[in-house]
Write a protein that holds these residues in place. Structure first.
Motif, PDB file in Angstrom:
ATOM      1  N   VAL A 181      10.736   1.525  -0.718  1.00 20.66           N
ATOM      2  CA  VAL A 181       9.840   0.932  -1.818  1.00 20.66           C
ATOM      3  C   VAL A 181      10.366  -0.548  -2.253  1.00 20.66           C
ATOM      4  CG1 VAL A 181       8.983   0.979  -4.187  1.00 20.66           C
ATOM      5  CG2 VAL A 181       8.708   3.075  -2.422  1.00 20.66           C
ATOM      6  N   LYS A 182      11.759  -0.265  -2.438  1.00 19.17           N
ATOM      7  CA  LYS A 182      12.493  -1.672  -3.094  1.00 19.17           C
ATOM      8  C   LYS A 182      12.577  -2.686  -1.846  1.00 19.17           C
ATOM      9  CE  LYS A 182      16.417  -2.760  -5.560  1.00 19.17           C
ATOM     10  NZ  LYS A 182      17.408  -3.741  -4.678  1.00 19.17           N
ATOM     11  N   THR A 183      12.954  -2.068  -0.613  1.00 22.77           N
ATOM     12  CA  THR A 183      13.167  -2.979   0.455  1.00 22.77           C
ATOM     13  C   THR A 183      11.787  -3.659   0.927  1.00 22.77           C
ATOM     14  OG1 THR A 183      14.813  -1.614   1.483  1.00 22.77           O
ATOM     15  CG2 THR A 183      13.804  -3.103   2.924  1.00 22.77           C
ATOM     16  N   ASN A 184      10.675  -3.056   0.951  1.00 25.28           N
ATOM     17  CA  ASN A 184       9.451  -3.533   1.204  1.00 25.28           C
ATOM     18  C   ASN A 184       8.826  -4.483   0.283  1.00 25.28           C
ATOM     19  OD1 ASN A 184       9.039  -1.817   3.407  1.00 25.28           O
ATOM     20  ND2 ASN A 184       7.286  -0.898   2.790  1.00 25.28           N
ATOM     21  N   ILE A 185       9.191  -4.352  -1.051  1.00 25.31           N
ATOM     22  CA  ILE A 185       8.808  -5.234  -2.233  1.00 25.31           C
ATOM     23  C   ILE A 185       9.656  -6.527  -1.947  1.00 25.31           C
ATOM     24  CG2 ILE A 185       8.642  -5.638  -4.773  1.00 25.31           C
ATOM     25  CD1 ILE A 185       7.808  -2.464  -4.841  1.00 25.31           C
ATOM     26  N   GLU A 186      10.902  -6.389  -1.924  1.00 28.33           N
ATOM     27  CA  GLU A 186      11.811  -7.493  -1.724  1.00 28.33           C
ATOM     28  C   GLU A 186      11.565  -8.468  -0.582  1.00 28.33           C
ATOM     29  OE1 GLU A 186      15.809  -6.112  -2.223  1.00 28.33           O
ATOM     30  OE2 GLU A 186      15.710  -5.942  -4.522  1.00 28.33           O
ATOM     31  N   THR A 230       1.555   4.078  -3.072  1.00 33.39           N
ATOM     32  CA  THR A 230       1.213   5.829  -2.962  1.00 33.39           C
ATOM     33  C   THR A 230       2.550   6.659  -3.054  1.00 33.39           C
ATOM     34  OG1 THR A 230      -0.318   4.929  -1.290  1.00 33.39           O
ATOM     35  CG2 THR A 230       0.266   7.268  -1.202  1.00 33.39           C
ATOM     36  N   HIS A 231       3.478   6.098  -2.758  1.00 37.11           N
ATOM     37  CA  HIS A 231       4.828   6.810  -2.788  1.00 37.11           C
ATOM     38  C   HIS A 231       5.332   6.973  -4.258  1.00 37.11           C
ATOM     39  CE1 HIS A 231       8.669   8.716  -1.343  1.00 37.11           C
ATOM     40  NE2 HIS A 231       9.148   7.902  -2.258  1.00 37.11           N
ATOM     41  N   MET A 232       5.020   5.844  -4.868  1.00 35.86           N
ATOM     42  CA  MET A 232       5.622   5.877  -6.248  1.00 35.86           C
ATOM     43  C   MET A 232       4.677   6.801  -7.365  1.00 35.86           C
ATOM     44  SD  MET A 232       6.636   1.864  -6.641  1.00 35.86           S
ATOM     45  CE  MET A 232       7.266   2.115  -8.453  1.00 35.86           C
ATOM     46  N   VAL A 233       3.222   6.719  -6.814  1.00 35.53           N
ATOM     47  CA  VAL A 233       2.609   7.400  -7.601  1.00 35.53           C
ATOM     48  C   VAL A 233       2.822   9.117  -7.192  1.00 35.53           C
ATOM     49  CG1 VAL A 233      -0.073   8.268  -7.635  1.00 35.53           C
ATOM     50  CG2 VAL A 233       0.503   5.932  -7.818  1.00 35.53           C
ATOM     51  N   ARG A 234       2.893   9.205  -6.038  1.00 39.35           N
ATOM     52  CA  ARG A 234       3.498  10.697  -5.686  1.00 39.35           C
ATOM     53  C   ARG A 234       4.695  11.047  -6.319  1.00 39.35           C
ATOM     54  NH1 ARG A 234       1.491  13.034  -0.890  1.00 39.35           N
ATOM     55  NH2 ARG A 234       3.329  14.001  -0.306  1.00 39.35           N
ATOM     56  N   ASN A 235       5.642  10.399  -6.387  1.00 39.81           N
ATOM     57  CA  ASN A 235       6.799  10.603  -7.158  1.00 39.81           C
ATOM     58  C   ASN A 235       6.528  10.885  -8.782  1.00 39.81           C
ATOM     59  OD1 ASN A 235       8.630  10.749  -5.175  1.00 39.81           O
ATOM     60  ND2 ASN A 235      10.130   8.920  -6.195  1.00 39.81           N
ATOM     61  N   SER A 236       5.656   9.971  -9.212  1.00 39.31           N
ATOM     62  CA  SER A 236       5.315  10.235 -10.744  1.00 39.31           C
ATOM     63  C   SER A 236       4.851  11.616 -10.895  1.00 39.31           C
ATOM     64  CB  SER A 236       4.417   9.135 -11.259  1.00 39.31           C
ATOM     65  OG  SER A 236       4.978   7.792 -11.060  1.00 39.31           O
ATOM     66  N   ALA A 237       3.773  11.887  -9.954  1.00 42.03           N
ATOM     67  CA  ALA A 237       3.114  13.317 -10.167  1.00 42.03           C
ATOM     68  C   ALA A 237       4.066  14.532 -10.101  1.00 42.03           C
ATOM     69  CB  ALA A 237       2.084  13.462  -9.084  1.00 42.03           C
ATOM     70  N   LYS A 291       0.789  -1.200  -0.016  1.00 40.35           N
ATOM     71  CA  LYS A 291      -0.019   0.099  -0.016  1.00 40.35           C
ATOM     72  C   LYS A 291       1.120   1.300   0.008  1.00 40.35           C
ATOM     73  CE  LYS A 291      -4.479  -1.192   2.065  1.00 40.35           C
ATOM     74  NZ  LYS A 291      -5.043  -1.182   3.128  1.00 40.35           N
ATOM     75  N   ASP A 292       1.779   1.519   1.024  1.00 42.97           N
ATOM     76  CA  ASP A 292       2.552   2.460   1.001  1.00 42.97           C
ATOM     77  C   ASP A 292       3.567   2.836  -0.193  1.00 42.97           C
ATOM     78  OD1 ASP A 292       1.374   3.317   3.281  1.00 42.97           O
ATOM     79  OD2 ASP A 292       2.982   2.390   4.712  1.00 42.97           O
ATOM     80  N   PRO A 293       4.219   1.696  -0.544  1.00 43.18           N
ATOM     81  CA  PRO A 293       5.016   1.843  -1.922  1.00 43.18           C
ATOM     82  C   PRO A 293       4.389   2.445  -2.968  1.00 43.18           C
ATOM     83  CG  PRO A 293       5.516  -0.256  -0.715  1.00 43.18           C
ATOM     84  CD  PRO A 293       4.327   0.215  -0.314  1.00 43.18           C
TER      85      PRO A 293
END
Length: 894
Positions: A435-440, A329-336, A325-327
């Motif tokens: 983000v990367k840590t959470n996904i891995e 949200t963060h990636m969408v904010r970065n894209s914007a 969930k948090d990753p």
């Protein structure tokens, strides 16, 4: 806490999340009454429950919001300011609910600021309501005033007959319906418009009520998560026991219990699937807050941003959902913030003013793939390279060896940011590493594909569940290991005598698989154990992580098995090669290989030079992409290179098999005669021993280029520093620190076959972008380095459809070079479509390539304003034609 209050908190949180999303939809579609009714009903429910439970602060806030929503329903226009105010109210309600959940009592405080603003907005703008009910629509029967043709009926009669007809659910009201049928027959026309809308407006209400009732029939029950987790643990233990029984059955011939054991296996599988479903949730639950996030960011950053979501119904494990969930949200904010440009910059680049962020989710081979893409400016890889060197993350020498995909992954380093300014949204370099840590952590991988000026796509692959996974059981040395099947592409049997064998480049093992070199590692070698002398036989497990492919050499492959993942001991968690352990059916404990950890080891070895191959496939724009080149030694020990994509095979032949016919060397190759051409005048074909050949083929024709020694395969950004005057060379470049000549294959082909044309001449560098269209990958790969050496940024397409799509998407294309003879839509069809398109495409110069020039082709080319017709292999003619077009373009510009 009271059970009733706990139930209220859960339901209210769900209602507020729904209202959050629906309000953003309503702002975009203010005339959608269904959305408005849904929002009003949910807010009304929250207000009523607050009054019942004695929560005055929550009730007052909800009542004020409900009043404004009621004004919307009465016709008050929904403005951005009013929607923002209600969203702020929802945020305050969520904060109060959080305190209520933590303390069990409603917190003290005043909300007069929000309530006053809501009341002021409800009262102050009530006048626009009459404007929302315009009188003209009922007085617009003009188009129907014409005389009726024979057999036609009036709209009034048609509507009356429709109202009089009994519906499927009209049991009681049935007899009352004929009465309105008599009304239109009379002369009381004014009464008709007032009565007719009433049943019409009631119908949707009834349908909506019926729909809500239908949904409510699906009975649900709330179960404590701990109960579900315990049930999942028990099912996992049952799976282990089932596996043990199956292993016993494999070793014994007694068939008396095999039938009930099969039945137990089926029941266990069904039970496992059922329990898994209780943990599965649609990924849309993790996306629920994103429309609001994007809306707020659009206002804060002053950008126009649209969020498109696809595949929200895709389900995955609740535990995985919570982690991502948090990753997301963060990636969408970065894209914007970083990805989408400002409105002015987008217009200047020829893009639509509104930027798009796209989220897509879908199932793919036992995993969930999530893509977050934007059509913004893309990653500035040059800036990332500079920043990496400045921060000491990598040396300049290492950076130069890295692919664009590897460079892009520097953004996942802690504190790494190329932003010129820190904003409240992003820019501190904090977040992408998390983000990367959470996904891995959940066994997932994240990959980046970026194109400068076109946008960036992040691709995340995560397992459906973390509890039970399918794995391939293998043996390496004396130990068995489990390799997650999600990462396995295929198995290849290798030995010294078969067609598939392990080769070595710079002493490192590689496998040539379908014309592609695959780096090979062994599990025993990665663990620092003695590999032994013989690693030439066994099985290669071909694995893929992101776009990186590699092979794991193992001694034996047993079977696939559903394994229960157990966490690693705290003493072993520092080993990056393993993701956990499991118990097999025979009771043995084995380690689960982590494909991400192995991929990192392969990448590090490739950067260190011990493994010369980087198997990452880059999909970047041709102008910024790296080229994979085959390096070999020509005459006099000079280094030469050719694009690997042109090479069909590398061969070492017995020199005694070379035959001479008419003074020309040939060999019998795959049932045909293949001419041999030396790569340099100083090379003499050997009389004994072995002779190295680089084989090129197009269709049924093949040519062997005679070389002294095959040296290496490298991936470098092809930058021709010195353009050659000789026809056999494109120019010279620096590859891996060595001056290397890039050969021109178009020179050697006519030496093998007379009807293959020749070419050569240099041209000055220009900054234009060229679209090359040809259905043959061979010709595209052959012409691309020639055109790059001439100073063009090259974008390629294999069909007219792809070419039109590229022209629409890339406003920087200045000229088109297209083959005329293509299957499907020909080059002529492509040019005709361009000439009939918008002025930019219609005015682009086109150079056509053709195998034969006929009179009708020349006439048609003239009618389509094609600038020049060039023979397909005439490199010098093509370069000259391009120079001519550039000269004309400059003259027009002047």
């Amino acid at each position: 806490m009271d059970d009733l209050l706990r139930e209220f908190l859960t339901e209210s949180s769900e209602h507020l999340d729904t209202v959050d999303t629906e309000l953003v939809r309503f702002e975009q579609d203010p005339n959608n009454q269904q959305i408005l009714r849904n929002i009003f009903r949910l807010v009304h429910t929250i207000k009523g429950t607050c009054g019942f439970l004695g929560l005055p602060r929550l009730e007052a806030l909800a009542h004020a919001a409900e009043t404004l929503m009621g004004r919307f329903r009465d016709g008050l226009p929904a403005t951005q300011a009013s929607v923002t105010l209600i969203l702020s109210t929802l945020d305050r309600l969520k904060a109060i609910l959080a305190d209520l959940e933590a303390t069990g009592a409603e917190p003290a405080g005043s909300d007069e600021d929000l309530i006053g603003a809501l009341e002021k907005m409800s009262e102050g703008e009530a006048e626009p309501a009459p404007a929302a009910v315009p009188a003209p629509p009922p007085a617009l029967p003009d188009p129907v005033v014409r005389e009726l043709k024979p057999g036609e009926v009036s709209l009034d009669d048609l509507e009356a007959a429709f109202l009089a007809a009994p519906g499927p659910d009209d049991v009681a009201p049935g007899p009352a319906l004929p009465e309105p049928a008599a009304v239109p027959a009379t002369a009381e026309a004014p009464a008709e418009p007032t009565q007719a809308p009433a049943p019409k407006s009631a119908a949707p209400e009834a349908a909506a009520a019926e729909g809500e009732a239908g949904v409510s029939k699906v009975q649900t029950i709330r179960v404590n998560v701990d109960t579900l987790e315990h049930l999942m643990t028990m099912v996992s233990e049952l799976v282990l026991t089932r596996n043990q029984l199956l292993e016993i059955a494999r070793r014994h011939d007694d068939t008396s219990y095999k039938v009930p054991l099969q039945r137990l296996s089926h029941v266990t599988a069904e039970l496992q699937e059922g329990v898994m479903k209780t943990r599965m949730q649609p990924i849309g639950n993790a996306w629920q807050k994103l429309p609001r996030v994007v809306r707020d960011l659009s206002a804060e950053l002053g950008k126009q941003i649209e969020l498109v979501m696809q595949g929200a119904e895709t389900e995955l494990d609740r535990q995985v959902l919570e982690v991502i969930k948090d990753p997301l949200t963060h990636m969408v904010r970065n894209s914007a913030d970083h990805g989408i440009e400002s409105t002015a910059d987008r217009k200047a680049a020829g893009k639509p003013a509104r930027g798009t962020i796209r989220l897509a989710a879908y199932h793919e081979g036992g995993t969930i793939t999530i893509e977050i893409s934007d059509d913004g400016k893309g990653l500035d890889l040059a800036a990332i390279r500079r920043k990496a060197v400045e921060r000491g993350v990598a040396s300049q020498a290492d950076i130069e060896k890295m692919t664009d995909a590897q460079v892009a992954k520097f953004i996942f380093h802690a504190g790494f940011s190329t932003a010129k300014a820190v904003t409240s949204v992003s820019g501190r370099g904090v977040g992408m590493d998390v983000v990367k840590t959470n996904i891995e952590t959940i066994g997932g991988v994240i990959d980046i594909n970026t194109q400068l000026g076109r946008g960036t796509t992040f691709t995340i692959k995560i397992p459906l569940t973390l509890a039970i996974v399918a794995a391939l059981i293998v043996k390496a040395g004396e130990n068995r290991f489990a390799v997650p099947q999600v990462a396995v592409l295929e198995l290849v049997r290798v030995d010294k005598t078969s067609g598939q064998r392990i080769e070595r480049i710079n002493g490192s093992p590689v496998l040539r698989l379908r014309e592609r070199l695959l780096p090979i590692v062994t599990l025993t070698g990665l663990l620092g154990q003695d590999d032994g002398a013989d690693i030439d036989s066994g099985f290669v497990v071909v694995a893929q992580v992101g776009r990186q492919r590699f092979g794991i050499l193992v001694d034996e492959v047993f079977h696939t098995e559903e394994i229960v993942v157990k966490p690693m001991s705290s003493k072993l968690r520092h080993i990056p090669l393993f993701a956990g352990n499991t118990i097999l059916g025979d009771g043995a404990v084995v380690l689960i290989v982590d494909p991400n950890g192995v991929a990192r080891q392969v990448s590090q070895s490739a950067q260190a030079g011990s493994i010369p191959v980087d198997a990452e496939v880059e999909e970047t724009e041709a102008g910024d992409a790296k080229a994979t080149l085959l390096v070999f030694k020509g005459g006099g020990g000079t280094f030469k290179a050719v694009p690997l994509s042109l090479v069909t095979r590398l061969e070492e032949i017995d020199a005694s098999k070379v035959e001479w016919l008419g003074g020309r060397p040939l060999i019998q190759y795959r049932g045909r005669l293949m001419p041999l051409v030396p790569a340099d005048e100083a090379i003499s074909i050997r009389q004994e021993g072995t002779q190295a050949l680089v084989v090129f083929s197009d269709g049924e024709r093949a040519m062997g280029l005679v070389v002294d020694e095959i040296v290496d395969i490298v991936e470098e950004r092809l930058d021709i520093e010195i353009t050659a005057e000789r026809s056999d060379l494109i120019g010279s470049a620096v590859l891996r620190g060595r001056a290397t000549d890039i050969i021109n294959i178009a020179h050697f082909l006519p030496l093998a076959y007379d009807d293959w044309a020749r070419g050569p001449k240099k041209s000055e560098k220009r900054g234009s972008t060229l679209l090359l269209v040809d259905d043959s990958a061979f010709f595209r790969d052959m012409l691309t380095p020639v055109l790059k050496a001439a100073g063009y940024a090259v974008v390629s397409a294999e069909s007219a459809e792809q070419a039109l799509a590229a022209l629409q998407a890339n406003a920087r294309i200045d000229i088109v070079v297209t083959d005329l003879e293509m299957p499907g839509r020909s080059g002529f069809d492509l040019v005709a479509a361009m000439r009939g398109a918008d002025p930019r495409l219609a005015g682009l110069p086109v150079i056509a390539l053709t195998g034969s020039v006929a009179a009708d082709a020349v006439e048609r080319a003239r009618s389509l304003a094609i600038s020049d017709l060039v023979a397909k292999f005439d490199r010098s003619g093509l370069i000259a034609a391009l120079a001519e077009v550039d000269a004309v373009t400059l003259a027009h510009a002047a």
